[in-house]
Design a protein around this motif. Structure first.
Motif, PDB file in Angstrom:
ATOM      1  N   GLY A  65       0.774  -1.234   0.000  1.00 53.20           N
ATOM      2  CA  GLY A  65       0.000   0.000   0.000  1.00 53.20           C
ATOM      3  C   GLY A  65       0.800   1.277   0.000  1.00 53.20           C
ATOM      4  O   GLY A  65       0.222   2.366   0.018  1.00 53.20           O
ATOM      5  N   ALA A  66       2.145   1.213  -0.039  1.00 49.39           N
ATOM      6  CA  ALA A  66       2.943   2.433  -0.148  1.00 49.39           C
ATOM      7  C   ALA A  66       2.880   2.929  -1.595  1.00 49.39           C
ATOM      8  O   ALA A  66       2.974   2.146  -2.540  1.00 49.39           O
ATOM      9  CB  ALA A  66       4.382   2.179   0.263  1.00 49.39           C
ATOM     10  N   VAL A  67       2.742   4.234  -1.785  1.00 53.27           N
ATOM     11  CA  VAL A  67       2.580   4.810  -3.119  1.00 53.27           C
ATOM     12  C   VAL A  67       3.793   5.694  -3.443  1.00 53.27           C
ATOM     13  O   VAL A  67       4.173   6.555  -2.632  1.00 53.27           O
ATOM     14  CB  VAL A  67       1.284   5.627  -3.221  1.00 53.27           C
ATOM     15  N   PHE A  68       4.375   5.462  -4.644  1.00 53.55           N
ATOM     16  CA  PHE A  68       5.569   6.202  -5.067  1.00 53.55           C
ATOM     17  C   PHE A  68       5.354   6.822  -6.442  1.00 53.55           C
ATOM     18  O   PHE A  68       4.559   6.344  -7.250  1.00 53.55           O
ATOM     19  CB  PHE A  68       6.780   5.265  -5.138  1.00 53.55           C
ATOM     20  N   GLU A  69       6.139   7.868  -6.691  1.00 53.27           N
ATOM     21  CA  GLU A  69       6.259   8.465  -8.024  1.00 53.27           C
ATOM     22  C   GLU A  69       7.741   8.502  -8.379  1.00 53.27           C
ATOM     23  O   GLU A  69       8.611   8.544  -7.495  1.00 53.27           O
ATOM     24  CB  GLU A  69       5.672   9.872  -8.039  1.00 53.27           C
ATOM     25  N   VAL A  70       8.048   8.487  -9.691  1.00 50.20           N
ATOM     26  CA  VAL A  70       9.437   8.494 -10.167  1.00 50.20           C
ATOM     27  C   VAL A  70       9.683   9.801 -10.909  1.00 50.20           C
ATOM     28  O   VAL A  70       8.888  10.203 -11.772  1.00 50.20           O
ATOM     29  CB  VAL A  70       9.716   7.294 -11.091  1.00 50.20           C
ATOM     30  N   TYR A  71      10.809  10.448 -10.583  1.00 44.71           N
ATOM     31  CA  TYR A  71      11.144  11.747 -11.174  1.00 44.71           C
ATOM     32  C   TYR A  71      12.541  11.701 -11.795  1.00 44.71           C
ATOM     33  O   TYR A  71      13.392  10.880 -11.404  1.00 44.71           O
ATOM     34  CB  TYR A  71      11.086  12.843 -10.111  1.00 44.71           C
ATOM     35  N   ASP A  72      12.770  12.612 -12.755  1.00 40.60           N
ATOM     36  CA  ASP A  72      14.096  12.681 -13.371  1.00 40.60           C
ATOM     37  C   ASP A  72      15.103  13.418 -12.503  1.00 40.60           C
ATOM     38  O   ASP A  72      16.307  13.355 -12.731  1.00 40.60           O
ATOM     39  CB  ASP A  72      14.018  13.325 -14.761  1.00 40.60           C
ATOM     40  N   ALA A  73      14.621  14.143 -11.517  1.00 37.67           N
ATOM     41  CA  ALA A  73      15.478  14.853 -10.566  1.00 37.67           C
ATOM     42  C   ALA A  73      14.630  15.176  -9.341  1.00 37.67           C
ATOM     43  O   ALA A  73      13.395  15.137  -9.392  1.00 37.67           O
ATOM     44  CB  ALA A  73      16.051  16.128 -11.181  1.00 37.67           C
ATOM     45  N   LYS A  74      15.288  15.511  -8.261  1.00 31.73           N
ATOM     46  CA  LYS A  74      14.556  15.916  -7.064  1.00 31.73           C
ATOM     47  C   LYS A  74      13.773  17.187  -7.377  1.00 31.73           C
ATOM     48  O   LYS A  74      14.347  18.182  -7.837  1.00 31.73           O
ATOM     49  CB  LYS A  74      15.540  16.152  -5.927  1.00 31.73           C
ATOM     50  N   ASP A  75      12.456  17.132  -7.166  1.00 27.45           N
ATOM     51  CA  ASP A  75      11.565  18.229  -7.521  1.00 27.45           C
ATOM     52  C   ASP A  75      11.582  18.514  -9.021  1.00 27.45           C
ATOM     53  O   ASP A  75      11.282  19.630  -9.457  1.00 27.45           O
ATOM     54  CB  ASP A  75      11.919  19.513  -6.757  1.00 27.45           C
ATOM     55  N   GLY A  76      11.951  17.473  -9.833  1.00 25.59           N
ATOM     56  CA  GLY A  76      12.014  17.649 -11.281  1.00 25.59           C
ATOM     57  C   GLY A  76      10.740  17.196 -11.969  1.00 25.59           C
ATOM     58  O   GLY A  76       9.632  17.308 -11.417  1.00 25.59           O
ATOM     59  N   ALA A  77      10.874  16.668 -13.196  1.00 32.38           N
ATOM     60  CA  ALA A  77       9.733  16.219 -13.980  1.00 32.38           C
ATOM     61  C   ALA A  77       9.389  14.778 -13.643  1.00 32.38           C
ATOM     62  O   ALA A  77      10.280  13.926 -13.498  1.00 32.38           O
ATOM     63  CB  ALA A  77      10.039  16.341 -15.468  1.00 32.38           C
ATOM     64  N   GLN A  78       8.098  14.511 -13.529  1.00 35.49           N
ATOM     65  CA  GLN A  78       7.661  13.163 -13.194  1.00 35.49           C
ATOM     66  C   GLN A  78       7.798  12.257 -14.411  1.00 35.49           C
ATOM     67  O   GLN A  78       7.409  12.596 -15.517  1.00 35.49           O
ATOM     68  CB  GLN A  78       6.208  13.164 -12.714  1.00 35.49           C
ATOM     69  N   VAL A  79       8.368  11.085 -14.177  1.00 34.63           N
ATOM     70  CA  VAL A  79       8.603  10.103 -15.229  1.00 34.63           C
ATOM     71  C   VAL A  79       7.563   8.988 -15.188  1.00 34.63           C
ATOM     72  O   VAL A  79       7.066   8.539 -16.219  1.00 34.63           O
ATOM     73  CB  VAL A  79      10.025   9.511 -15.116  1.00 34.63           C
ATOM     74  N   ALA A  80       7.227   8.527 -13.978  1.00 30.37           N
ATOM     75  CA  ALA A  80       6.285   7.415 -13.830  1.00 30.37           C
ATOM     76  C   ALA A  80       5.562   7.539 -12.494  1.00 30.37           C
ATOM     77  O   ALA A  80       6.010   8.234 -11.582  1.00 30.37           O
ATOM     78  CB  ALA A  80       7.023   6.080 -13.910  1.00 30.37           C
ATOM     79  N   GLY A  81       4.439   6.812 -12.392  1.00 30.72           N
ATOM     80  CA  GLY A  81       3.683   6.789 -11.153  1.00 30.72           C
ATOM     81  C   GLY A  81       2.338   7.483 -11.291  1.00 30.72           C
ATOM     82  O   GLY A  81       2.039   8.092 -12.332  1.00 30.72           O
ATOM     83  N   PRO A  82       1.482   7.358 -10.249  1.00 29.73           N
ATOM     84  CA  PRO A  82       1.773   6.691  -8.975  1.00 29.73           C
ATOM     85  C   PRO A  82       1.808   5.169  -9.106  1.00 29.73           C
ATOM     86  O   PRO A  82       1.057   4.590  -9.874  1.00 29.73           O
ATOM     87  CB  PRO A  82       0.621   7.146  -8.075  1.00 29.73           C
ATOM     88  N   LEU A  83       2.701   4.544  -8.310  1.00 25.54           N
ATOM     89  CA  LEU A  83       2.880   3.101  -8.289  1.00 25.54           C
ATOM     90  C   LEU A  83       2.762   2.638  -6.840  1.00 25.54           C
ATOM     91  O   LEU A  83       3.298   3.278  -5.935  1.00 25.54           O
ATOM     92  CB  LEU A  83       4.242   2.721  -8.862  1.00 25.54           C
ATOM     93  N   THR A  84       2.092   1.499  -6.622  1.00 25.30           N
ATOM     94  CA  THR A  84       1.767   1.046  -5.268  1.00 25.30           C
ATOM     95  C   THR A  84       2.403  -0.313  -4.989  1.00 25.30           C
ATOM     96  O   THR A  84       2.370  -1.207  -5.842  1.00 25.30           O
ATOM     97  CB  THR A  84       0.247   0.936  -5.080  1.00 25.30           C
ATOM     98  N   THR A  85       3.003  -0.461  -3.792  1.00 28.27           N
ATOM     99  CA  THR A  85       3.577  -1.757  -3.414  1.00 28.27           C
ATOM    100  C   THR A  85       2.468  -2.781  -3.231  1.00 28.27           C
ATOM    101  O   THR A  85       1.387  -2.491  -2.725  1.00 28.27           O
ATOM    102  CB  THR A  85       4.401  -1.651  -2.124  1.00 28.27           C
ATOM    103  N   GLY A  86       2.740  -4.011  -3.659  1.00 28.80           N
ATOM    104  CA  GLY A  86       1.755  -5.077  -3.598  1.00 28.80           C
ATOM    105  C   GLY A  86       1.792  -5.834  -2.294  1.00 28.80           C
ATOM    106  O   GLY A  86       2.393  -5.395  -1.296  1.00 28.80           O
ATOM    107  N   ASP A  87       1.173  -7.010  -2.281  1.00 28.00           N
ATOM    108  CA  ASP A  87       1.100  -7.832  -1.067  1.00 28.00           C
ATOM    109  C   ASP A  87       2.482  -8.217  -0.556  1.00 28.00           C
ATOM    110  O   ASP A  87       2.660  -8.447   0.649  1.00 28.00           O
ATOM    111  CB  ASP A  87       0.284  -9.096  -1.339  1.00 28.00           C
TER     112      ASP A  87
END
Length: 476
Positions: free
Chosen positions: A350-372
């Motif tokens: 249930g943890a949700v993450f986003e992926v960025y090209d830099a800290k506070d940069g452009a979002q590359v992927a997400g939101p993505l959630t950890t599974g069981d």
């Protein structure tokens, strides 16, 4: 008597690409009796030496049948074939007769293959390391010499077929060892291929742009381009619509269907296409041009197992083929495992993450959630081209599992260096502390004090009662 002008006409016609067109006969103080004629030919066979070297076959000074000092840049492995020329009235042509020379003077490389002329069985010899092909013991006659195989040499302007006689009249004498020096123009260009770095992106669905730069080789003087073809067999994981292919000649965009053809036809988009560009109307424009540039836009349809996409193009000019280098674009993956900070053996869903090209940069992927299993994957992240095989990405936790603290500020960011290892993901473990519950009374606090105080008071009362009883008993 055999006339000198007949031999002069012959010298102007035979060996036009290898022997002198003039100066083959002495015209100074030599006497007519000293001049070569069919009547003073001796023997029955001679040798032909074909000296092959790099150069412009349409330029320079022609030879005269005599042996020269060794020329630079000899070409090894070139095959030449000689065929004796015949005629309907004299087959083969007999150069020991005046009639034979009269026939020979009317022969050209273009007409000896058809009636009334004819060609005998060919004999082939390949040039050695010195660039020489030696045809030994050729029966006297007129021969068509053809360059039949370039070997490993990228010959872009081959020598045109030429005629030579054995023996050959030169400087008031007969040459029984005849030396010819045909030259070749080589395709010494180096085509290149590059790929544009896609930057920090997900590979699947992204465009990858490839560029082929093909220098146009110079031809021999007066020569023309017979073919100019660029082919590229793309990776099966890449799709391409040839409508998105751009062809330019010295910066001018050419028109498909007019200047060149392209296969497959525009409008199809199939993975793993071999794209073939064949110059048609623009062939004549290649003379004196500098370079052809082709730009291909492909799309990533799937990842597969290889951690890179790589392609090589081939440029074929007048049957000489050159290959480009093999540029590549690399990708890798991330696998995140979310665990309890107090017990890292306990994974958290249930943890949700986003992926960025830099800290506070452009979002590359997400939101993505950890599974069981507490895991999530991010596959197919570009990491660079060619030797660039690492790239930094940033994970941002935007929601913690239920009952755990969502980090804020800098604590929410995790830097990950992704390597070009395909689906063998970089492993990242991220912890979360539990949330704190509401405050409860302290065990042994106020309640204990009340009970303790009451007990003490009871003890005091009991002691006082005992003392009072004893006093009453004493008074009595």
């Amino acid at each position: 008597m055999f006339e000198t002008k007949t031999l002069r006409r012959l010298a102007a016609g035979v060996g036009a690409f290898a022997l002198a067109a003039a100066g083959l006969l002495g015209v100074g103080t030599a006497h007519a009796d000293d001049e070569p004629s069919p009547g003073n030919i001796t023997g029955t066979a001679g040798d032909l030496y074909v000296h092959k070297h790099k150069g412009d076959p349409g330029a320079g000074t022609a030879g005269d049948g005599t042996q020269l000092d060794p020329l630079p840049d000899p070409l090894e492995g070139v095959e030449f074939t000689v065929q004796r020329v015949g005629h309907a009235s004299q087959d083969p042509i007999d150069l020991t007769t005046s009639e034979g020379w009269d026939l020979a003077v009317t022969a050209t490389p273009a007409n000896v293959g058809a009636a009334p002329f004819s060609l005998g069985t060919g004999t082939s010899v390949v040039t050695g390391a010195d660039g020489v092909a030696h045809f030994a013991d050729l029966a006297y006659g007129l021969y068509l010499v053809t360059e039949t195989d370039p070997g490993d040499n990228p010959i872009v302007s081959p020598v045109a077929p030429f005629l030579v006689s054995v023996p050959f009249p030169s400087d008031n004498t007969w040459l029984y060892d005849v030396h010819v020096y045909p030259k070749n123009k080589l395709n010494e260009t180096v085509p290149t291929k590059t790929v544009t770095d896609p930057g920090n992106q997900l590979a699947v669905g992204d465009d990858v742009v490839w560029t082929v730069t093909a220098p146009v080789p110079p031809l021999a003087t007066g020569d023309v381009f017979d073919s100019f073809i660029i082919s590229d067999d793309f990776d099966d994981r890449l799709g391409i619509d040839t409508a998105n292919v751009v062809v330019q000649l010295d910066g001018v965009t050419l028109v498909a269907g007019t200047d060149y053809t392209i296969a497959p036809a525009a409008g199809s988009s199939t993975a793993g296409q071999e794209v073939v560009i064949t110059f048609t109307g623009a062939l004549e424009d290649l003379v004196g041009a500098d370079e052809v540039v082709v730009t291909y836009t492909t799309q990533v349809n799937e990842l597969g197992e290889s951690p890179y996409f790589e392609n090589q193009a081939f440029v074929n000019v007048n049957d000489t083929q050159k290959s480009t280098d093999k540029p590549r674009v690399n990708w890798g993956s991330i696998e995140v495992t979310k665990v309890n900070k107090a017990n890292e053996q306990q994974t958290l869903k249930g943890a949700v993450f986003e992926v960025y090209d830099a800290k506070d940069g452009a979002q590359v992927a997400g939101p993505l959630t950890t599974g069981d299993d507490g895991k999530l994957r991010v596959d197919g992240l570009w990491v660079g081209i060619n030797d660039d095989t690492t790239q930094d990405y940033w994970l941002k936790e935007v929601k913690a599992p239920a009952g755990y603290v969502t980090p804020t500020g800098d604590a929410a960011w995790t830097k990950v260096t992704v390597t070009a290892d395909g689906l063998n993901a970089v492993q990242v473990t991220i912890t979360n502390p539990k949330q704190q519950g509401p405050g409860l009374p302290l065990t042994g606090g106020v309640g204990t004090a009340i009970f303790g105080g009451t007990g003490l008071a009871l003890i005091v009362v009991a002691i006082a009662a005992g003392i009072a009883v004893r006093r009453r008993q004493t008074v009595r």
